[in-house]
Design an enzyme around this catalytic site. Structure first.
Site, short mmCIF file in Angstrom:
data_model
loop_
_atom_site.label_atom_id
_atom_site.label_comp_id
_atom_site.label_asym_id
_atom_site.label_seq_id
_atom_site.Cartn_x
_atom_site.Cartn_y
_atom_site.Cartn_z
N GLU A 164 0.91 -1.53 -0.20
CA GLU A 164 -0.10 0.35 -0.14
C GLU A 164 0.37 1.33 0.07
OE1 GLU A 164 -2.61 -0.89 3.51
OE2 GLU A 164 -3.40 -2.07 2.35
N ASN A 206 2.15 -5.05 -3.41
CA ASN A 206 0.67 -5.46 -2.32
C ASN A 206 -0.11 -3.99 -3.24
OD1 ASN A 206 -1.82 -7.70 -2.27
ND2 ASN A 206 -1.43 -6.92 -0.61
N HIS A 243 -10.63 -5.69 -2.30
CA HIS A 243 -11.37 -5.83 -1.80
C HIS A 243 -13.10 -5.28 -2.12
CE1 HIS A 243 -9.38 -6.80 2.27
NE2 HIS A 243 -8.63 -6.14 1.47
N GLU A 272 -6.80 -10.39 -1.45
CA GLU A 272 -7.46 -10.36 0.08
C GLU A 272 -8.35 -9.87 -0.54
OE1 GLU A 272 -5.76 -7.12 2.36
OE2 GLU A 272 -3.84 -7.94 1.20
N ASP A 274 -12.59 -10.07 -1.21
CA ASP A 274 -14.01 -9.99 -0.45
C ASP A 274 -14.85 -9.21 -0.76
OD1 ASP A 274 -12.82 -8.21 1.05
OD2 ASP A 274 -12.67 -8.70 2.48
O1 9MR Z 1 -7.80 -7.77 8.20
C1 9MR Z 1 -6.83 -7.61 8.92
C2 9MR Z 1 -7.62 -6.55 10.53
O2 9MR Z 1 -7.53 -8.06 10.88
C3 9MR Z 1 -6.54 -5.62 10.87
O3 9MR Z 1 -6.90 -4.99 12.45
C4 9MR Z 1 -6.31 -4.79 9.58
C5 9MR Z 1 -4.97 -3.36 9.95
O4 9MR Z 1 -3.57 -4.12 10.71
O5 9MR Z 1 -5.90 -5.12 8.34
C6 9MR Z 1 -6.45 -5.94 8.29
O6 9MR Z 1 -6.27 -6.68 6.62
C7 9MR Z 1 -5.75 -5.50 5.81
C8 9MR Z 1 -4.23 -6.14 5.53
O7 9MR Z 1 -3.44 -6.50 6.00
C9 9MR Z 1 -3.57 -5.30 4.42
N1 9MR Z 1 -5.01 -4.44 3.11
C10 9MR Z 1 -6.19 -4.36 4.41
C11 9MR Z 1 -6.66 -5.06 4.74
C12 9MR Z 1 -8.02 -5.32 5.33
O8 9MR Z 1 -7.90 -3.63 6.27
#
Ligand code: 9MR
Length: 450
Positions: A164, A206, A243, A272, A274
């Site tokens: 990101e 990513n 997402h 990722e 969903d």
């Molecule tokens: O699903 C993850 C959630 O449990 C955490 O609180 C959050 C913050 O670290 O991250 C979520 O996963 C993220 C991923 O690491 C990067 N892309 C976005 C995902 C959803 O927020």
């Protein structure tokens, strides 16, 4: 990286194993020679040379309803939070791998490959890192990459080395962050450190909101990957988080995005996935988009049951809170079973490079033309305007030697050409002398109407 037993099951071997098992059970089977349709996501994806994975939370590994689905359906896992910087280096130089190791051990015991997520990210930094800047932060980040990638060497198939790093919105540039402020080369420095620490892991960039090919953010990441490939920065793959919120942000050109990045010479992964309310069509289409691109090597959903999701109120996953398969599951499995096996060794033709049209502007697409030993042609087609100015850049020491069907002007370096329409249509062309660099190709910088 050794290929694990689960993904190595070929259709023929699966058929034989199935026949042996059926015979052992006293059944009479008719072996037809046709490959059987996979009955789980992972098995079906493996038959197509892909993986099908899920994000996994270490805290749920004690939940047998969860692990039953995990072990049955998936052949790849991504630790959802356990490999993030705050988890693995909570105090500077004190590394903590317990939860991540638990997920890796579970994966290896069940024949699943692991995606490491993530080595360098502006978010989920431990507090000691959040306050850092400059060369102190750069060195701390590189040390983190080196230590963590070394710890998991041989156990992680792919690393999301950087996560990101691009900004949302129209500019197509980098996101501001403490890491970005250490210098624009922080991303390539992280990739080089990861390669040195684990030469066999595939190294990925990513990001999210990089799904629509015409979005400035997508184009910004594309240009970075293109630049890395041209300069030999070690990058092997690009992850598209995907997402989605249903209709609007699952773009119709998603497949173009995947194939365009793949044509740069990287694998692409849906990392990722969903989708709000898990619409059947969108899940089917995303699966088909991946299967249509030979270098789309797999899909990872961001959790197993809706109740496991980071946005559980949107019920975006393939299993409901009771662990039952949803309609979207059936659609994905059917798409995987109908999909084609990717051809191996088939050369990919780079798609035309296209600039996203800013509103009121135009689009320019470059198509490779004839190539000789010392030079090559490029033609550019403009749409969306009848009079236009297209800016094209080339890479030194290449030099444009002739043009047709437009009026060119040049910047001082001779590397940036502005071609204006001269009434001879919507296509112009030019010849570029390679001057020893046979790999670089021109880039469309912009297209302006009027
Ligand atoms: O699903 C993850 C959630 O449990 C955490 O609180 C959050 C913050 O670290 O991250 C979520 O996963 C993220 C991923 O690491 C990067 N892309 C976005 C995902 C959803 O927020």
């Amino acid at each position: 990286m050794t290929v694990n037993a689960k993904t190595r099951v070929t259709p023929r071997r699966a058929l034989l194993l199935g026949a042996v098992a059926a015979l052992a059970a006293g059944m009479v089977v008719g072996v037809t020679g046709a490959a059987q349709a996979g009955t789980t996501l992972g098995a079906s994806a493996a038959e197509k040379g892909r993986f099908f994975g899920t994000a996994v939370a270490a805290g749920r590994l004690g939940d047998s309803a969860y692990t039953t689905i995990l072990n049955r359906e998936f052949n790849q896992v991504t630790p959802e939070n356990e490999m993030k910087t705050d988890a693995t280096e909570p105090q500077q130089n004190q590394f903590s791998y317990g939860n991540a190791d638990r997920i890796v051990a579970h994966a290896r015991a069940n024949g699943m490959q692991v995606r490491g997520h993530t080595l360098a990210w502006h978010a989920q930094q431990p507090s000691w890192m959040q306050g850092m800047s400059g060369s102190t932060l750069r060195n701390a980040m590189l040390n983190h990459v080196t230590q963590v990638a070394t710890h998991f060497r041989g156990q992680v198939a792919w690393w999301d080395v950087v996560n990101e790093a691009f900004a949302d919105g129209g500019g197509g540039g980098r996101r501001d962050s403490n890491l970005q402020r250490t210098g624009n080369d922080w991303i390539e420095a992280a990739f080089r450190a990861a390669r040195a620490a684990d030469p066999n892991a595939q190294l990925c960039y990513n990001d999210y909101n990089t799904d629509n090919w015409t979005d400035a953010k997508t184009q910004g990441v594309y240009r970075m990957v293109q630049d890395f490939k041209q300069r030999g920065v070690p990058i092997d793959c690009v992850g598209f988080q995907s997402h989605f919120t249903g209709g609007s942000n699952y773009p119709s050109n998603y497949r173009t995005t995947l194939s365009s990045f793949a044509a740069l010479g990287v694998d692409v992964h849906i990392t990722e996935l969903d989708i709000r309310n898990a619409p059947v069509d969108a899940y089917r289409n995303v699966t088909n988009d991946c299967l249509a691109v030979a270098r789309c090597k797999g899909i990872t959903v961001w959790g197993i049951r809706d109740s496991d999701s980071w946005r559980s109120s949107e019920s975006p996953l393939l299993f409901n809170g009771s662990g039952q398969k949803k309609s979207a599951y059936d659609a994905v499995l059917a798409a995987l079973n109908n999909g084609t096996t990717p051809p191996t060794g088939t050369p990919t033709t780079p798609p035309p490079t296209t600039t996203p049209p800013p509103s009121g502007s135009c689009t320019a697409s470059a198509t490779p033309g004839q190539v000789w030993g010392d030079r090559y042609n490029t033609s550019v087609t403009v749409s969306g305007a009848s009079t236009w100015a297209v800016v094209v850049s080339i890479t030194s020491p290449q030099k444009i030697s002739s043009t047709w069907s437009g009026s060119p002007t040049w910047d001082g370096s001779g590397l940036v050409m502005t071609m204006r329409s001269n009434g001879s249509g919507d296509t112009f062309g030019f010849t570029t002398m390679m001057n020893g660099n046979s790999s670089a190709r021109p880039q469309i910088v912009s297209c302006t109407a009027g």
